[in-house]
Design an enzyme around this catalytic site. Structure first.
Site, PDB file in Angstrom:
ATOM      1  N   CYS A  48       0.825  -1.211   0.000  1.00 15.10           N
ATOM      2  CA  CYS A  48       0.000   0.000   0.000  1.00 15.10           C
ATOM      3  C   CYS A  48       0.859   1.262   0.000  1.00 15.10           C
ATOM      4  CB  CYS A  48      -0.919  -0.014   1.222  1.00 15.10           C
ATOM      5  SG  CYS A  48      -2.028   1.398   1.267  1.00 15.10           S
ATOM      6  N   CYS A  52       0.588   4.611   6.992  1.00 18.82           N
ATOM      7  CA  CYS A  52      -0.046   4.462   8.311  1.00 18.82           C
ATOM      8  C   CYS A  52       0.903   3.694   9.239  1.00 18.82           C
ATOM      9  CB  CYS A  52      -1.367   3.724   8.173  1.00 18.82           C
ATOM     10  SG  CYS A  52      -2.367   4.399   6.838  1.00 18.82           S
ATOM     11  N   CYS A  55       0.463  -0.103  10.269  1.00 17.95           N
ATOM     12  CA  CYS A  55      -0.072  -1.095   9.332  1.00 17.95           C
ATOM     13  C   CYS A  55       0.973  -2.022   8.730  1.00 17.95           C
ATOM     14  CB  CYS A  55      -0.833  -0.389   8.218  1.00 17.95           C
ATOM     15  SG  CYS A  55      -1.710  -1.564   7.157  1.00 17.95           S
ATOM     16  N   CYS A  92     -16.904  -8.649   5.585  1.00 16.68           N
ATOM     17  CA  CYS A  92     -16.166  -7.400   5.373  1.00 16.68           C
ATOM     18  C   CYS A  92     -14.928  -7.687   4.532  1.00 16.68           C
ATOM     19  CB  CYS A  92     -15.700  -6.832   6.704  1.00 16.68           C
ATOM     20  SG  CYS A  92     -17.015  -6.695   7.910  1.00 16.68           S
ATOM     21  N   CYS A 124     -19.733  -5.367   3.696  1.00 16.52           N
ATOM     22  CA  CYS A 124     -18.998  -4.163   4.067  1.00 16.52           C
ATOM     23  C   CYS A 124     -17.669  -4.197   3.323  1.00 16.52           C
ATOM     24  CB  CYS A 124     -18.759  -4.169   5.574  1.00 16.52           C
ATOM     25  SG  CYS A 124     -17.825  -2.730   6.138  1.00 16.52           S
ATOM     26  N   CYS A 184     -19.245   2.690   8.900  1.00 17.04           N
ATOM     27  CA  CYS A 184     -18.588   1.963   9.984  1.00 17.04           C
ATOM     28  C   CYS A 184     -17.283   2.710  10.231  1.00 17.04           C
ATOM     29  CB  CYS A 184     -18.316   0.524   9.540  1.00 17.04           C
ATOM     30  SG  CYS A 184     -17.237  -0.386  10.664  1.00 17.04           S
ATOM     31  N   ARG A 256     -18.002  -2.576  17.902  1.00 14.55           N
ATOM     32  CA  ARG A 256     -17.315  -3.819  17.513  1.00 14.55           C
ATOM     33  C   ARG A 256     -15.965  -3.919  18.208  1.00 14.55           C
ATOM     34  NH1 ARG A 256     -18.108  -3.388  12.185  1.00 14.55           N
ATOM     35  NH2 ARG A 256     -20.130  -4.321  12.571  1.00 14.55           N
TER      36      ARG A 256
HETATM   37  N1  SAM Z   1      -6.645   0.724   3.162  1.00 12.80           N
HETATM   38  C1  SAM Z   1      -7.901   0.999   3.705  1.00 12.80           C
HETATM   39  C2  SAM Z   1      -7.883   2.078   4.765  1.00 12.80           C
HETATM   40  O1  SAM Z   1      -6.864   2.258   5.396  1.00 12.80           O
HETATM   41  O2  SAM Z   1      -8.912   2.708   4.956  1.00 12.80           O
HETATM   42  C3  SAM Z   1      -8.577  -0.240   4.276  1.00 12.80           C
HETATM   43  C4  SAM Z   1      -7.784  -1.292   5.028  1.00 12.80           C
HETATM   44  S1  SAM Z   1      -7.101  -0.769   6.607  1.00 12.80           S
HETATM   45  C5  SAM Z   1      -6.017  -2.114   6.994  1.00 12.80           C
HETATM   46  C6  SAM Z   1      -8.486  -0.882   7.727  1.00 12.80           C
HETATM   47  C7  SAM Z   1      -8.290  -0.455   9.152  1.00 12.80           C
HETATM   48  O3  SAM Z   1      -7.612  -1.471   9.878  1.00 12.80           O
HETATM   49  C8  SAM Z   1      -7.454   0.774   9.423  1.00 12.80           C
HETATM   50  O4  SAM Z   1      -8.164   1.956   9.250  1.00 12.80           O
HETATM   51  C9  SAM Z   1      -7.067   0.590  10.880  1.00 12.80           C
HETATM   52  O5  SAM Z   1      -8.011   1.241  11.695  1.00 12.80           O
HETATM   53  C10 SAM Z   1      -7.125  -0.912  11.083  1.00 12.80           C
HETATM   54  N2  SAM Z   1      -5.782  -1.471  11.345  1.00 12.80           N
HETATM   55  C11 SAM Z   1      -4.802  -1.619  10.441  1.00 12.80           C
HETATM   56  N3  SAM Z   1      -3.696  -2.150  11.002  1.00 12.80           N
HETATM   57  C12 SAM Z   1      -3.976  -2.331  12.305  1.00 12.80           C
HETATM   58  C13 SAM Z   1      -3.229  -2.833  13.409  1.00 12.80           C
HETATM   59  N4  SAM Z   1      -1.969  -3.243  13.283  1.00 12.80           N
HETATM   60  N5  SAM Z   1      -3.830  -2.896  14.617  1.00 12.80           N
HETATM   61  C14 SAM Z   1      -5.112  -2.495  14.743  1.00 12.80           C
HETATM   62  N6  SAM Z   1      -5.866  -2.007  13.741  1.00 12.80           N
HETATM   63  C15 SAM Z   1      -5.307  -1.909  12.531  1.00 12.80           C
HETATM   64 FE1  SF4 Z   2      -2.790   1.178   3.397  1.00 10.01          FE
HETATM   65 FE2  SF4 Z   2      -2.710  -0.027   5.756  1.00 10.01          FE
HETATM   66 FE3  SF4 Z   2      -2.990   2.601   5.638  1.00 10.01          FE
HETATM   67 FE4  SF4 Z   2      -5.028   1.018   4.835  1.00 10.01          FE
HETATM   68  S1  SF4 Z   2      -4.208   1.187   6.900  1.00 10.01           S
HETATM   69  S2  SF4 Z   2      -4.229   2.838   3.801  1.00 10.01           S
HETATM   70  S3  SF4 Z   2      -3.841  -0.705   3.998  1.00 10.01           S
HETATM   71  S4  SF4 Z   2      -1.193   1.435   4.953  1.00 10.01           S
END
Ligand code: SAM
Ligand code: SF4
Ligand code: DTB
Length: 317
Positions: A48, A52, A55, A92, A124, A184, A256
């Site tokens: 990606c 973040c 992530c 989801c 979702c 959500c 949730r």
């Molecule tokens: N890329 C899209 C986005 O960021 O909106 C969708 C996928 S993203 C992985 C979905 C959500 O997963 C993120 O907004 C975050 O809140 C949660 N998430 C991701 N990594 C995480 C982690 N290591 N621990 C807890 N929640 C996590």
């Molecule tokens: Fe990409 Fe992970 Fe951020 Fe979603 S949370 S935008 S998958 S880096």
């Protein structure tokens, strides 16, 4: 409740009173035996463009999660059917995208949404930022809800993500709401924020109109290779307080209990359910990170005295 002061007053209520109040609100608006099971599937993993800091799927960090192409419609249909057999009522699907591009891949996702709906489940997706037109097409395909988390307070957000802004997130949430799709939206605890940041997130959620249909509360799953790999675990009672405050502030929402349950005791999860959490992700894996096994969750539901999901091979399937 709309203001920080109001949320703070509730959050700081002596814990046993807070729990009692939250349970009362919960029972006024929901059947306490109704804990929704949502299945989660990463339909496009890794690589990606966003950074973040929590992530596993960001291309900015060395996490060892390989990038995969978008799954086929058939595979998704199969996984959704399996999840339904295990008792999921919502399916989801997540993509490691900053935003979807229009074209064959987005069209395939619309077909996936239709396939999940055709199985009689709520659908979702969480695909990153959306345009108004994309949100409308998802609505036409029958999408039930769009997951797009604000994650933390506005002021803490830039410490976690630099490739997009809080306002970008809010813009997508508006596009989703204008298309008539349920939102959500929640956050992650344990990213170096303080208790006020957590309450400020709730204030942001309370400003959405309508308020979110569901609010995922994730506890950070620390991922090796990310800037948050060494973050300290969330204090249990702080989590319970936040769940209770969320329930009181958002009486009708599904709260949730999302990522991080694999590090929670059964007792902590039960306290969260008592405080108003009424949904979980189930299945051995979240998107990339571990989750309690489906059989552990079935045992937990049995111990609580809730109808457990049927197990594969059981006579009631
Ligand atoms: N890329 C899209 C986005 O960021 O909106 C969708 C996928 S993203 C992985 C979905 C959500 O997963 C993120 O907004 C975050 O809140 C949660 N998430 C991701 N990594 C995480 C982690 N290591 N621990 C807890 N929640 C996590
Ligand atoms: Fe990409 Fe992970 Fe951020 Fe979603 S949370 S935008 S998958 S880096
Ligand atoms: C949400 O709030 N939590 C889910 C879902 N929405 C998409 C995702 C949790 C991801 C946990 C980290 C991982 O599996 O990589």
């Amino acid at each position: 409740m709309k203001t920080l002061d109001e949320f703070r007053r509730v959050y700081e209520t002596p814990l046993l009173d807070l729990l009692f109040q939250a349970a009362e609100v919960h029972r006024r608006h929901h059947d306490p035996a109704d804990i929704q099971r949502c299945a989660l599937l990463s339909i496009k993993t890794g690589g990606c463009a966003e950074d973040c800091g929590y992530c596993a799927q960001s291309a900015h960090f060395q996490t060892g999660v390989p990038a995969t192409p978008l799954m086929s419609l058939e595979e998704v249909r199969e996984r959704a059917a399996q999840a339904k057999e295990l008792g999921a009522t919502r399916f989801c699907m997540g993509t490691a995208w900053r935003e979807p591009k229009d074209g064959p891949q987005f069209d395939r996702i619309l077909d996936m949404v239709r396939a999940v709906r055709a199985l009689g489940m709520e659908a979702c997706v969480t695909l990153g930022m959306l345009t108004d037109a994309q949100a409308r097409r998802l609505a036409e395909a029958g999408l039930t809800a769009y997951n797009h988390n604000l994650d933390t307070s506005r002021r803490h957000y830039p410490n976690i993500v630099s490739t997009r802004t809080y306002d970008d997130r809010l813009r997508t949430l508006r596009a989703v709401q204008n298309a008539g799709i349920a939102v959500c939206c929640g956050g992650i605890l344990g990213m170096g924020e303080n208790e006020e940041d957590r309450l400020m997130l709730l204030v942001e959620l309370a400003q959405l109109d309508p308020p979110p249909e569901s609010i995922p509360i994730n506890c950070l799953v620390p991922i090796r290779g990310t800037p948050l790999q060494d973050a300290a675990p969330v204090d249990s009672l702080e989590l319970v307080r936040l769940v209770a405050t969320t329930r009181i502030g958002f009486p009708k929402a599904r709260v949730r209990l999302s990522a991080g349950r694999d590090r929670m005791s059964r007792e902590l999860q039960v306290l969260c359910f008592f405080a108003g959490a009424n949904s979980i992700f189930f299945g051995d894996k979240l998107l990339t990170a571990p989750n309690p096994s489906a059989s552990d969750d079935a045992a937990l539901f049995r111990e609580i005295g809730l109808p457990a999901a049927p197990q594969p091979g059981s006579p009631c399937l």
